[in-house]
Motif scaffolding. Sequence first.
Motif, PDB file in Angstrom:
ATOM      1  N   ARG A  32       0.828  -1.210   0.000  1.00  0.00           N
ATOM      2  CA  ARG A  32       0.000   0.000   0.000  1.00  0.00           C
ATOM      3  C   ARG A  32       0.860   1.257   0.000  1.00  0.00           C
ATOM      4  O   ARG A  32       0.614   2.181  -0.771  1.00  0.00           O
ATOM      5  N   GLY A  33       1.868   1.260   0.857  1.00  0.00           N
ATOM      6  CA  GLY A  33       2.744   2.425   0.953  1.00  0.00           C
ATOM      7  C   GLY A  33       3.492   2.671  -0.344  1.00  0.00           C
ATOM      8  O   GLY A  33       3.563   3.801  -0.829  1.00  0.00           O
ATOM      9  N   ALA A  34       4.022   1.598  -0.926  1.00  0.00           N
ATOM     10  CA  ALA A  34       4.788   1.730  -2.172  1.00  0.00           C
ATOM     11  C   ALA A  34       3.899   2.252  -3.297  1.00  0.00           C
ATOM     12  O   ALA A  34       4.305   3.104  -4.083  1.00  0.00           O
ATOM     13  N   LYS A  35       2.674   1.737  -3.339  1.00  0.00           N
ATOM     14  CA  LYS A  35       1.737   2.192  -4.383  1.00  0.00           C
ATOM     15  C   LYS A  35       1.357   3.651  -4.169  1.00  0.00           C
ATOM     16  O   LYS A  35       1.227   4.412  -5.129  1.00  0.00           O
ATOM     17  N   TYR A  36       1.182   4.016  -2.905  1.00  0.00           N
ATOM     18  CA  TYR A  36       0.841   5.411  -2.603  1.00  0.00           C
ATOM     19  C   TYR A  36       1.951   6.346  -3.064  1.00  0.00           C
ATOM     20  O   TYR A  36       1.701   7.367  -3.719  1.00  0.00           O
ATOM     21  N   ILE A  37       3.191   5.962  -2.753  1.00  0.00           N
ATOM     22  CA  ILE A  37       4.346   6.774  -3.161  1.00  0.00           C
ATOM     23  C   ILE A  37       4.437   6.868  -4.685  1.00  0.00           C
ATOM     24  O   ILE A  37       4.641   7.937  -5.250  1.00  0.00           O
ATOM     25  N   ALA A  38       4.233   5.715  -5.339  1.00  0.00           N
ATOM     26  CA  ALA A  38       4.316   5.690  -6.811  1.00  0.00           C
ATOM     27  C   ALA A  38       3.315   6.665  -7.408  1.00  0.00           C
ATOM     28  O   ALA A  38       3.637   7.469  -8.287  1.00  0.00           O
ATOM     29  N   ARG A  39       2.096   6.581  -6.910  1.00  0.00           N
ATOM     30  CA  ARG A  39       1.020   7.444  -7.406  1.00  0.00           C
ATOM     31  C   ARG A  39       1.345   8.921  -7.143  1.00  0.00           C
ATOM     32  O   ARG A  39       1.183   9.772  -8.024  1.00  0.00           O
ATOM     33  N   ALA A  40       1.828   9.211  -5.939  1.00  0.00           N
ATOM     34  CA  ALA A  40       2.113  10.605  -5.577  1.00  0.00           C
ATOM     35  C   ALA A  40       3.258  11.168  -6.429  1.00  0.00           C
ATOM     36  O   ALA A  40       3.225  12.329  -6.839  1.00  0.00           O
ATOM     37  N   LEU A  41       4.253  10.336  -6.712  1.00  0.00           N
ATOM     38  CA  LEU A  41       5.380  10.801  -7.520  1.00  0.00           C
ATOM     39  C   LEU A  41       4.957  11.026  -8.970  1.00  0.00           C
ATOM     40  O   LEU A  41       5.433  11.934  -9.639  1.00  0.00           O
ATOM     41  N   LYS A  42       4.053  10.180  -9.443  1.00  0.00           N
ATOM     42  CA  LYS A  42       3.481  10.409 -10.780  1.00  0.00           C
ATOM     43  C   LYS A  42       2.778  11.755 -10.821  1.00  0.00           C
ATOM     44  O   LYS A  42       2.955  12.551 -11.743  1.00  0.00           O
ATOM     45  N   ASP A  43       1.983  12.014  -9.779  1.00  0.00           N
ATOM     46  CA  ASP A  43       1.240  13.282  -9.728  1.00  0.00           C
ATOM     47  C   ASP A  43       2.179  14.480  -9.621  1.00  0.00           C
ATOM     48  O   ASP A  43       1.817  15.601  -9.972  1.00  0.00           O
ATOM     49  N   ALA A  44       3.387  14.231  -9.107  1.00  0.00           N
ATOM     50  CA  ALA A  44       4.364  15.318  -9.011  1.00  0.00           C
ATOM     51  C   ALA A  44       5.124  15.499 -10.337  1.00  0.00           C
ATOM     52  O   ALA A  44       5.994  16.358 -10.441  1.00  0.00           O
ATOM     53  N   GLY A  45       4.807  14.668 -11.329  1.00  0.00           N
ATOM     54  CA  GLY A  45       5.374  14.857 -12.661  1.00  0.00           C
ATOM     55  C   GLY A  45       6.568  13.965 -12.988  1.00  0.00           C
ATOM     56  O   GLY A  45       7.226  14.156 -14.005  1.00  0.00           O
ATOM     57  N   TYR A  46       6.846  12.981 -12.151  1.00  0.00           N
ATOM     58  CA  TYR A  46       7.974  12.083 -12.438  1.00  0.00           C
ATOM     59  C   TYR A  46       7.484  10.833 -13.168  1.00  0.00           C
ATOM     60  O   TYR A  46       6.319  10.457 -13.069  1.00  0.00           O
ATOM     61  N   GLU A  47       8.425  10.188 -13.859  1.00  0.00           N
ATOM     62  CA  GLU A  47       8.107   8.899 -14.466  1.00  0.00           C
ATOM     63  C   GLU A  47       8.484   7.802 -13.477  1.00  0.00           C
ATOM     64  O   GLU A  47       9.640   7.676 -13.096  1.00  0.00           O
ATOM     65  N   VAL A  48       7.494   7.051 -13.060  1.00  0.00           N
ATOM     66  CA  VAL A  48       7.697   6.048 -12.016  1.00  0.00           C
ATOM     67  C   VAL A  48       7.605   4.650 -12.615  1.00  0.00           C
ATOM     68  O   VAL A  48       6.595   4.303 -13.229  1.00  0.00           O
ATOM     69  N   ILE A  49       8.652   3.877 -12.461  1.00  0.00           N
ATOM     70  CA  ILE A  49       8.600   2.478 -12.878  1.00  0.00           C
ATOM     71  C   ILE A  49       8.230   1.683 -11.638  1.00  0.00           C
ATOM     72  O   ILE A  49       8.978   1.654 -10.657  1.00  0.00           O
ATOM     73  N   TYR A  50       7.058   1.087 -11.673  1.00  0.00           N
ATOM     74  CA  TYR A  50       6.578   0.373 -10.492  1.00  0.00           C
ATOM     75  C   TYR A  50       6.850  -1.120 -10.637  1.00  0.00           C
ATOM     76  O   TYR A  50       6.374  -1.764 -11.552  1.00  0.00           O
ATOM     77  N   MET A  51       7.645  -1.644  -9.733  1.00  0.00           N
ATOM     78  CA  MET A  51       8.128  -3.025  -9.842  1.00  0.00           C
ATOM     79  C   MET A  51       7.411  -3.973  -8.908  1.00  0.00           C
ATOM     80  O   MET A  51       7.487  -5.190  -9.058  1.00  0.00           O
ATOM     81  N   GLY A  52       6.780  -3.425  -7.875  1.00  0.00           N
ATOM     82  CA  GLY A  52       5.983  -4.276  -6.998  1.00  0.00           C
ATOM     83  C   GLY A  52       6.764  -5.068  -5.970  1.00  0.00           C
ATOM     84  O   GLY A  52       7.918  -4.761  -5.668  1.00  0.00           O
ATOM     85  N   ILE A  53       6.103  -6.095  -5.475  1.00  0.00           N
ATOM     86  CA  ILE A  53       6.578  -6.800  -4.274  1.00  0.00           C
ATOM     87  C   ILE A  53       7.511  -7.975  -4.584  1.00  0.00           C
ATOM     88  O   ILE A  53       7.628  -8.406  -5.726  1.00  0.00           O
ATOM     89  N   ARG A  54       8.156  -8.453  -3.530  1.00  0.00           N
ATOM     90  CA  ARG A  54       8.964  -9.683  -3.516  1.00  0.00           C
ATOM     91  C   ARG A  54      10.077  -9.673  -4.565  1.00  0.00           C
ATOM     92  O   ARG A  54      10.231 -10.594  -5.360  1.00  0.00           O
ATOM     93  N   GLN A  55      10.860  -8.616  -4.563  1.00  0.00           N
ATOM     94  CA  GLN A  55      11.951  -8.518  -5.522  1.00  0.00           C
ATOM     95  C   GLN A  55      13.292  -8.805  -4.840  1.00  0.00           C
ATOM     96  O   GLN A  55      13.504  -8.420  -3.693  1.00  0.00           O
TER      97      GLN A  55
END
Lengths: 320, 134
Positions: free
Chosen positions: B19-42
């Motif tokens: 949840r936290g990682a997704k929230y950050i990803a979304r917020a950074l997108k909204d701030a205008g960055y390109e976010v590569i979201y890789m998800g869990i268990r890496q």
Amino acid sequence: MIGKLVNGIIHGETRSIARAISWIENDVPQKEELIDALFEHTGRAQVIGITGPPGSGKSSLLDRIIEQERKRDKKIAVLAIDPSSPFTGGAILGDRLRMQKHTVDAGVFIRSMASRGHLGGVAGATSDSVKVLDAAGFDLIVIETIGVGQTEIEVMNIADLVMLVLVPGLGDEIQALKAGVMEIGDIFVVNKADKEEANRLKAEIEYVLHLKSEDEKGVKSPIFMTSATENTGIEELVNGLHEYMQRMGENGTLRERRRRRVTLELKKIITAKIEAHVHKFLETGNNLDVWIDQILRKKTSPYKLINEKVIQILKELKEK
Amino acid sequence: MSRKIRILISKPGLDGHDRGAKYIARALKDAGYEVIYMGIRQSPEAIVKTAIQEDVDFVGLSLLSGAHNELFPEVVRLLREQGANDVIVFGGGVIPQEDISFLKEQGIEAIFTPGTPIQKVIEFIETNKERVLH
């Protein structure tokens, strides 16, 4: 600097390839020199476009295709395009999430690409990035478009072959698809074939293709039934893909397409170059506001104003 | 020329709370960055390979399992081993105050604990982005 990068790319070094794609995406001044330097190393890879509506399973299907191609020892590169926000310019690039089992495979390179305002289902940087991957020695380059609607068909100008992925359950919307994106598919895939109505969709596609083939000669488009999650129909699809590609090579379609691709590319470069020169000559940046005011005050009209400027440019050229 | 900041967001190790990682990803997108979201268990190896292929400027790691002292430094170590010296690594999650100085010594440049306003993360990126512009 460019020499080092070019050398890295043709030796297949990941960091050089990745940095070169960033250069293209960011439109750095050295971009053209880089692409020109790579040019003699290009032309070997097969380029496939995968397109279809959002959620049709393009990434998951691609994951399975990579699996098959790796069994055949092919080196594969993927450009996966997702949309940029029209408001902030930001993007969430999540296609590679579905292709994770290939992350640590040295024979697979995956790059996510934001559309950065480019319409047409791909990014402005996609076609030049394909050249980098081609020069880097990948056998197969796959372009996964953003989830498309009806008119995002630019992938057909970049890829040798376009695979259109459709899914059952869109119901009558298939009718809407017929006019646009349906026309650019070389190979059709009914994904999520484990679902009800998959056969009905196949019949509908067959019907559309039948109408098409009546007024058009050429290679008949095959339809494949797959399920990426159940891992069924994938081997048939990959075999079919290669057969189709081979036939395209034999009957001249491939040569024709590559010729058309160069035609479009040259036109695009000409337009961009002329535009840049014209803006520089006319100092558009400084003068635009003045022109707008003149038009709003009815001192002149848009065509009249620009035609005068064009005559001015042509005169200048003649004198030189 | 139009330079965009690219950020990889991932969760190393065996923790499925994204949840936290997704929230950050979304917020950074909204701030205008390109976010590569890789998800869990890496694995750290997979994260580093992805960071290099994607030519990212920042790597953001999220972890709630308690293994941050092992996994975060391993990501930094592998990045440097691969020659990706300019990539800036930051982290977040349930991380005890006493571990933060150790993690910073290991090259994780910022740690954002629960309750951090998103503006702090954006400020961190804005302050440091000059270093990665090439």
